[in-house]
Design a protein around this motif. Structure first.
Motif, PDB file in Angstrom:
ATOM      1  N   VAL A 184    -139.029 -14.982 -12.652  1.00  0.00           N
ATOM      2  CA  VAL A 184    -138.455 -15.966 -11.726  1.00  0.00           C
ATOM      3  C   VAL A 184    -139.567 -16.759 -11.038  1.00  0.00           C
ATOM      4  CG1 VAL A 184    -137.134 -16.258  -9.597  1.00  0.00           C
ATOM      5  CG2 VAL A 184    -136.321 -14.676 -11.359  1.00  0.00           C
ATOM      6  N   LYS A 185    -140.620 -16.055 -10.613  1.00  0.00           N
ATOM      7  CA  LYS A 185    -141.742 -16.730  -9.966  1.00  0.00           C
ATOM      8  C   LYS A 185    -142.479 -17.660 -10.920  1.00  0.00           C
ATOM      9  CE  LYS A 185    -142.583 -13.179  -6.454  1.00  0.00           C
ATOM     10  NZ  LYS A 185    -143.547 -12.160  -5.925  1.00  0.00           N
ATOM     11  N   LEU A 186    -142.443 -17.368 -12.198  1.00  0.00           N
ATOM     12  CA  LEU A 186    -143.084 -18.220 -13.199  1.00  0.00           C
ATOM     13  C   LEU A 186    -142.258 -19.470 -13.521  1.00  0.00           C
ATOM     14  CD1 LEU A 186    -144.314 -15.480 -15.719  1.00  0.00           C
ATOM     15  CD2 LEU A 186    -145.782 -16.976 -14.350  1.00  0.00           C
ATOM     16  N   GLY A 187    -141.065 -19.548 -12.960  1.00  0.00           N
ATOM     17  CA  GLY A 187    -140.199 -20.684 -13.261  1.00  0.00           C
ATOM     18  C   GLY A 187    -139.439 -20.525 -14.557  1.00  0.00           C
ATOM     19  N   GLN A 199    -135.698 -22.132 -14.912  1.00  0.00           N
ATOM     20  CA  GLN A 199    -135.602 -23.554 -15.229  1.00  0.00           C
ATOM     21  C   GLN A 199    -135.907 -23.821 -16.700  1.00  0.00           C
ATOM     22  OE1 GLN A 199    -137.151 -22.208 -12.683  1.00  0.00           O
ATOM     23  NE2 GLN A 199    -136.224 -23.088 -10.839  1.00  0.00           N
ATOM     24  N   VAL A 200    -136.934 -23.130 -17.208  1.00  0.00           N
ATOM     25  CA  VAL A 200    -137.313 -23.306 -18.613  1.00  0.00           C
ATOM     26  C   VAL A 200    -136.184 -22.852 -19.538  1.00  0.00           C
ATOM     27  CG1 VAL A 200    -138.900 -22.533 -20.432  1.00  0.00           C
ATOM     28  CG2 VAL A 200    -139.785 -23.104 -18.168  1.00  0.00           C
ATOM     29  N   ALA A 216    -132.077 -18.201  -8.234  1.00  0.00           N
ATOM     30  CA  ALA A 216    -132.733 -19.291  -8.962  1.00  0.00           C
ATOM     31  C   ALA A 216    -131.767 -19.981  -9.921  1.00  0.00           C
ATOM     32  CB  ALA A 216    -133.946 -18.746  -9.730  1.00  0.00           C
ATOM     33  N   GLY A 267    -130.486 -23.715  -9.812  1.00  0.00           N
ATOM     34  CA  GLY A 267    -130.889 -24.518 -10.970  1.00  0.00           C
ATOM     35  C   GLY A 267    -129.751 -25.066 -11.807  1.00  0.00           C
TER      36      GLY A 267
END
Length: 503
Positions: free
Chosen positions: A359-362, A365-366, A396, A400
């Motif tokens: 989650v912290k790495l994004g 969204q990816v 997230a 998102g």
């Protein structure tokens, strides 16, 4: 099926069950296990449902043991056989069979295809067939340009690790003593000495100062571990792993590719997985995944997938920094790299600490972006289902646009399989634990009417998941009735304000 589809002749093990009284007609010829959801195809043959879907998806037509060729153009549920199998299980005090999902069936068919290609290659080179006592070897490196077949074992959610009974990849099988007289002590000593000599010779070559000798050693080692299961256990030693650790990051492509491929072979044995991770070999693998040659990256993705199957390795692999390059690798140009990286991320995301890191790495969204574009939808949804279990992942995904994304997918209904549709609902169900935020987003997306339709027209687990989400949406309380949904959708602060005003 169409004229463009390839047909492969597959050798099937005809007595897969350990229960001698199970009739052969209860066994799926492809999965080689007791059928839970049998279907009749146009040719009159009966298979497990998702095995048929997998064959159709891969344009694969097996040749059955009686040399007949099935026709998958029409699929009809075999309710009579299903009822018979369940009655048989009850009367025989056996657990009823559980249906395999599409991804499990697809991996099984991939394995059969890879094994057949390897068998054809061996036959062309006048080499022995990889069939041993009616069992097929699932070797990650049998097909260097095709998908590598990784060993599986049962798991609960999607059965991604399920090993068909006819595929011999278990380390336990390779060390189980055969019946009969025990060997003499002298014979045991000779075997140990032989293994020690073989290891010594390999280590000398792998650590040689001459590139040609290193290459000869690593290619020989790769061949030894390709089909010899006992060798994978015997030669997975600290000295050999130490030598491989150096060669994995070699600037010579041949050394890099063959050393990683040999490591993948070692990782097939369950008893080797933890030993490999503890040898310190994961950081070099990550370096190769970041900047190695493409074929090496394909093998590294397979290796990390294989190592992640062991629960003891999941946290360690995440801590060592494998998540960022794996997240990048799911968008690789190589199909094999994308596939195995996604499966590695699925298994690693079963651990909460790795979910938080992703989650912290994004990653949300990816992954949502990939789903919206239709890229590897089935596999990516599996990862999103895991992330939706955690509060961080849910938050997230709600922020998102996850609810809108999944509802749109369900509305379009453009799924490659029923299991993908089920995973979409599973991800949405995970988000349904997001409380008022989820309800507001679901209301905005007009999800309730759609879910009612899915519940009415769906079957099995699809219907069950739609029903559970509807139950969440229909839960009412005094606080919820006074909520200003428009403000709720704008910010979390507005939620707090609306709660205060309602009190």
């Amino acid at each position: 099926m169409g004229t463009s589809k390839q047909k492969w002749r597959i050798s099937f093990h005809k007595s897969p069950s350990k229960h001698p009284s199970i009739p052969i007609e209860f066994i799926c010829p492809i999965s080689n296990s007791l059928m839970a959801d049998p279907v009749i195809v146009s040719s009159g043959h009966t298979f497990e449902r998702h095995c048929v879907h997998a064959c159709k998806s891969l344009s694969f037509t097996p040749v059955l043991p009686d040399n007949s060729i099935p026709d998958f153009s029409t699929i009809i549920p075999n309710l009579a056989l299903k009822s018979t199998i369940l009655n048989f299980c009850r009367s025989s005090l056996l657990d009823p069979p559980k249906p395999i999902n599409f991804l499990t069936a697809e991996n099984l068919v991939f394995t059969l295809m890879a094994t057949q290609k390897a068998q054809n290659l061996n036959n062309n080179n006048n080499k022995p067939s990889p069939l041993v006592e009616g069992r097929l070897y699932a070797d990650l490196t049998l097909t260097l340009k095709d998908r590598e077949a990784v060993s599986y074992k049962p798991s609960n959610l999607t059965e991604l690790n399920r090993v068909p009974s006819h595929i011999s990849t278990s380390s336990e099988e390779s060390v189980t003593p055969t019946s009969g007289p025990t060997s003499s002590s002298a014979s045991d000593v000779d075997t140990l000495n032989s293994n020690s000599i073989e290891e010594d010779e390999l280590v000398v070559k792998l650590k040689s100062s001459h590139i040609s000798e290193q290459e000869e050693g690593v290619i020989s080692f790769r061949k030894l571990t390709r089909t010899r299961e006992e060798t994978r256990v015997q030669l997975c030693t600290p000295r050999i792993l130490s030598a491989l650790r150096v060669l994995i990051t070699s600037r010579y492509a041949s050394l890099q590719v063959n050393s990683v491929a040999a490591l993948v072979n070692l990782s097939l044995q369950n008893r080797n997985k933890v030993k490999i991770v503890r040898s310190g070999i994961v950081p070099p693998l990550i370096d190769v995944l970041k900047s190695g040659v493409q074929e090496s990256q394909e093998h590294v993705a397979g290796a990390l997938f294989s190592l992640a199957l062991d629960d003891q390795n999941k946290t360690a692999i995440g801590v060592l920094g494998a998540l960022p390059p794996l997240l990048h690798a799911v968008r690789s140009e190589s199909e094999r790299t994308r596939h195995d990286s996604a499966l590695a991320l699925y298994h690693l995301s079963l651990v909460q600490s790795n979910r938080v890191k992703l989650v912290k790495l994004g990653a949300v969204q990816v992954l949502l972006g990939m789903v919206k574009k239709g890229h590897m939808t089935g596999r990516i949804l599996l990862i999103l289902c895991n992330l939706a279990v955690s509060s961080e992942g849910r938050s997230a995904m709600l922020d998102g646009g996850g609810v809108e994304c999944f509802v749109c997918m369900l509305r379009k209904g453009e799924f490659d399989s029923e299991s993908t549709r089920e995973n979409c609902l599973a991800a949405l169900y995970g988000l349904s634990h997001g409380g008022l935020r989820f309800k507001g987003l679901a209301k905005e997306a007009v999800a309730e009417e759609l879910l009612i339709h899915v519940e009415e027209t769906g079957n099995g687990r699809v219907k069950d998941k739609a029903r559970k989400i509807l139950e969440v949406l229909r839960q009412k309380d005094e606080e919820e009735e006074e909520v200003d949904w428009e403000k709720l959708l704008n910010s979390d602060d507005d939620i707090s304000q609306s709660r205060i005003s309602s009190s």
